[in-house]
Structures are given as C-alpha cells and as structure tokens.
Design a protein around this motif. Structure first.
Motif, PDB file in Angstrom:
ATOM      1  N   LEU A  79      35.857  32.921  30.403  1.00  0.00           N
ATOM      2  CA  LEU A  79      36.416  33.380  31.765  1.00  0.00           C
ATOM      3  C   LEU A  79      35.596  32.790  32.779  1.00  0.00           C
ATOM      4  CD1 LEU A  79      37.223  36.894  30.697  1.00  0.00           C
ATOM      5  CD2 LEU A  79      38.846  34.912  30.973  1.00  0.00           C
ATOM      6  N   THR A  80      36.008  32.485  33.867  1.00  0.00           N
ATOM      7  CA  THR A  80      35.648  32.373  35.163  1.00  0.00           C
ATOM      8  C   THR A  80      35.792  33.538  36.030  1.00  0.00           C
ATOM      9  OG1 THR A  80      35.490  29.880  34.898  1.00  0.00           O
ATOM     10  CG2 THR A  80      35.329  30.756  37.098  1.00  0.00           C
ATOM     11  N   THR A  81      34.874  34.330  36.441  1.00  0.00           N
ATOM     12  CA  THR A  81      35.139  35.422  37.468  1.00  0.00           C
ATOM     13  C   THR A  81      34.490  35.482  38.622  1.00  0.00           C
ATOM     14  OG1 THR A  81      33.280  36.855  36.415  1.00  0.00           O
ATOM     15  CG2 THR A  81      35.672  36.926  35.344  1.00  0.00           C
ATOM     16  N   CYS A  82      34.659  36.147  39.507  1.00  0.00           N
ATOM     17  CA  CYS A  82      34.195  36.316  40.923  1.00  0.00           C
ATOM     18  C   CYS A  82      33.770  37.674  41.076  1.00  0.00           C
ATOM     19  CB  CYS A  82      34.492  35.776  42.118  1.00  0.00           C
ATOM     20  SG  CYS A  82      36.131  36.410  42.540  1.00  0.00           S
ATOM     21  N   ARG A  83      32.886  37.805  42.135  1.00  0.00           N
ATOM     22  CA  ARG A  83      32.869  39.155  42.665  1.00  0.00           C
ATOM     23  C   ARG A  83      33.125  39.438  43.947  1.00  0.00           C
ATOM     24  NH1 ARG A  83      29.343  42.547  39.765  1.00  0.00           N
ATOM     25  NH2 ARG A  83      28.068  43.236  41.202  1.00  0.00           N
ATOM     26  N   PRO A  84      33.505  40.766  44.534  1.00  0.00           N
ATOM     27  CA  PRO A  84      34.059  41.115  45.811  1.00  0.00           C
ATOM     28  C   PRO A  84      33.297  40.181  46.891  1.00  0.00           C
ATOM     29  CG  PRO A  84      34.249  43.072  44.401  1.00  0.00           C
ATOM     30  CD  PRO A  84      33.479  42.032  43.636  1.00  0.00           C
ATOM     31  N   HIS A 102      43.546  31.057  38.823  1.00  0.00           N
ATOM     32  CA  HIS A 102      43.439  32.456  38.923  1.00  0.00           C
ATOM     33  C   HIS A 102      42.067  33.017  38.444  1.00  0.00           C
ATOM     34  CE1 HIS A 102      47.686  31.509  38.105  1.00  0.00           C
ATOM     35  NE2 HIS A 102      48.047  32.545  38.930  1.00  0.00           N
ATOM     36  N   VAL A 103      41.641  33.686  39.399  1.00  0.00           N
ATOM     37  CA  VAL A 103      40.204  34.357  39.139  1.00  0.00           C
ATOM     38  C   VAL A 103      40.143  35.744  39.145  1.00  0.00           C
ATOM     39  CG1 VAL A 103      37.774  34.109  39.846  1.00  0.00           C
ATOM     40  CG2 VAL A 103      39.232  32.226  39.925  1.00  0.00           C
ATOM     41  N   PRO A 104      39.558  36.264  38.015  1.00  0.00           N
ATOM     42  CA  PRO A 104      39.454  37.708  38.015  1.00  0.00           C
ATOM     43  C   PRO A 104      38.186  38.269  38.785  1.00  0.00           C
ATOM     44  CG  PRO A 104      39.533  36.942  35.808  1.00  0.00           C
ATOM     45  CD  PRO A 104      39.518  35.755  36.613  1.00  0.00           C
ATOM     46  N   VAL A 105      38.538  39.371  39.400  1.00  0.00           N
ATOM     47  CA  VAL A 105      37.285  39.996  40.418  1.00  0.00           C
ATOM     48  C   VAL A 105      36.589  41.168  39.506  1.00  0.00           C
ATOM     49  CG1 VAL A 105      36.639  40.708  42.502  1.00  0.00           C
ATOM     50  CG2 VAL A 105      38.592  39.320  42.436  1.00  0.00           C
ATOM     51  N   LEU A 106      35.481  41.089  39.376  1.00  0.00           N
ATOM     52  CA  LEU A 106      35.032  42.045  38.737  1.00  0.00           C
ATOM     53  C   LEU A 106      33.866  42.842  39.485  1.00  0.00           C
ATOM     54  CD1 LEU A 106      33.662  40.225  35.299  1.00  0.00           C
ATOM     55  CD2 LEU A 106      36.020  41.493  35.986  1.00  0.00           C
ATOM     56  N   GLY A 107      33.953  44.040  39.635  1.00  0.00           N
ATOM     57  CA  GLY A 107      32.926  45.051  40.363  1.00  0.00           C
ATOM     58  C   GLY A 107      31.663  45.046  39.626  1.00  0.00           C
ATOM     59  N   GLU A 108      30.589  45.780  40.251  1.00  0.00           N
ATOM     60  CA  GLU A 108      29.428  45.910  39.668  1.00  0.00           C
ATOM     61  C   GLU A 108      29.179  46.392  38.250  1.00  0.00           C
ATOM     62  OE1 GLU A 108      26.805  47.907  42.235  1.00  0.00           O
ATOM     63  OE2 GLU A 108      27.336  47.141  44.098  1.00  0.00           O
ATOM     64  N   ASP A 109      30.176  47.323  37.941  1.00  0.00           N
ATOM     65  CA  ASP A 109      30.109  47.792  36.612  1.00  0.00           C
ATOM     66  C   ASP A 109      30.864  46.836  35.548  1.00  0.00           C
ATOM     67  OD1 ASP A 109      32.785  48.346  37.317  1.00  0.00           O
ATOM     68  OD2 ASP A 109      32.679  50.125  37.260  1.00  0.00           O
ATOM     69  N   GLY A 110      31.480  45.655  35.867  1.00  0.00           N
ATOM     70  CA  GLY A 110      31.971  44.866  35.103  1.00  0.00           C
ATOM     71  C   GLY A 110      33.506  45.004  34.977  1.00  0.00           C
ATOM     72  N   THR A 113      38.522  44.542  39.125  1.00  0.00           N
ATOM     73  CA  THR A 113      38.991  45.324  40.552  1.00  0.00           C
ATOM     74  C   THR A 113      40.118  44.493  41.156  1.00  0.00           C
ATOM     75  OG1 THR A 113      36.967  44.230  41.911  1.00  0.00           O
ATOM     76  CG2 THR A 113      36.501  46.465  40.508  1.00  0.00           C
ATOM     77  N   GLY A 114      40.459  43.366  40.877  1.00  0.00           N
ATOM     78  CA  GLY A 114      41.439  42.615  41.403  1.00  0.00           C
ATOM     79  C   GLY A 114      41.657  40.983  40.847  1.00  0.00           C
ATOM     80  N   MET A 115      42.654  40.620  41.355  1.00  0.00           N
ATOM     81  CA  MET A 115      42.788  39.088  40.980  1.00  0.00           C
ATOM     82  C   MET A 115      43.238  38.401  42.071  1.00  0.00           C
ATOM     83  SD  MET A 115      43.001  38.395  37.609  1.00  0.00           S
ATOM     84  CE  MET A 115      44.080  36.624  37.786  1.00  0.00           C
ATOM     85  N   ILE A 116      42.543  37.026  42.364  1.00  0.00           N
ATOM     86  CA  ILE A 116      42.511  36.124  43.424  1.00  0.00           C
ATOM     87  C   ILE A 116      43.429  34.853  42.826  1.00  0.00           C
ATOM     88  CG2 ILE A 116      41.525  34.796  45.121  1.00  0.00           C
ATOM     89  CD1 ILE A 116      41.384  37.617  45.946  1.00  0.00           C
TER      90      ILE A 116
END
Length: 144
Positions: A79-84, A102-110, A113-116
């Motif tokens: 996976l390729t993810t990003c943060r807020p 499409h990139v999943p957005v992960l919060g501090e706890d992993g 929290t969203g999709m971009i």
C-alpha cells in the motif's frame, strides 16, 4: 494545501470491503458508490486495496470464475498511504511516480481516516487556480 483540507470538503465517508467478501460483492460496492477502488479492511485496519483495474486484469487471467473469488486473492497488499498533513504537492508526486489513483489516508494511530482519489486532487488544484485567477482579475480591475 493539505490532504486534511480535501477531506474536510469532500467528507470522510469511506466505502470498504471485507477481505473474505467475493469479488462480485466488491464490484457491487464499487458500482453502488460510483468509485474506482476500495480499501480492504479487517478489524478496523486496512490490509489491502482493490481497484477496478485489479478486477479487469483478474478477469483476463481467470475469466468469470473470478467473481466468486475472495477479495484477498486479488487485492494489492503493498500500500501507498498518506497522512492528513501530507501536502497536495507531495501527494501529486506520489500518485504520479507510483502510477496510482487512490490513496488511503491514515491517522496517527494507523486507522483509515479517509480516501483521496486523483479526481479529488484535480478538483483541489482547479479550485486553487480559479481562486488565483479571480484574485488577479480583481487586482487588474482595481477591486478592493
């Protein structure tokens, strides 16, 4: 601008699919929500992504029998993810270099929290450009 700003505008609703669901069920969710990819989530954690492209390639290889196959057999696990707090410029570079839409957005706890999507990024950039263009038009016209 940051990923967080896009999420505030578009909302944080995320369609997901269970890893043990069939490809047929995943396609139903994609069609129902008019989206191109789904995070595969187990126990609140993202474990993969399934895109329309994954399904199209799977159909070429396996035919219609693919529809009864579990999502786990077709999903992408690298996976390729990003943060807020990721900037839109960083996200655009990441999406372009890795050829992903499409990139999943992960919060501090992993947690997811969203999709971009690339469409979200393009809309953001167009909005920014329109704002800049309007500011220039106002400046030239002498509008205060």
């Amino acid at each position: 601008m940051l990923v967080e700003h896009i999420l505030r505008r578009k909302g944080r609703r995320i369609a997901i699919v269970d890893p043990e669901a069939t490809i047929s069920r995943a396609l139903e969710i994609l069609a129902q929500d008019n989206i191109g990819a789904l995070p595969v989530v187990r126990d609140g954690r993202i474990v993969g992504m399934l895109s329309e492209r994954d399904v199209a390639r799977g159909l070429v290889d396996r035919g219609a029998a693919l529809l009864d196959t579990p999502v786990t057999e077709l999903m992408t696990t690298r996976l390729t993810t990003c943060r807020p707090e990721t900037t839109i410029e960083e996200l655009m570079t990441m999406m372009t270099m890795r050829r992903i839409r499409h990139v999943p957005v992960l919060g501090e706890d992993g947690d997811l929290t969203g999709m971009i999507s690339i469409g979200d990024v393009v809309k953001c950039r167009l909005d920014e450009l329109e704002t800049e263009a309007q500011a220039l038009r106002d400046y030239v016209a002498g509008v205060q």
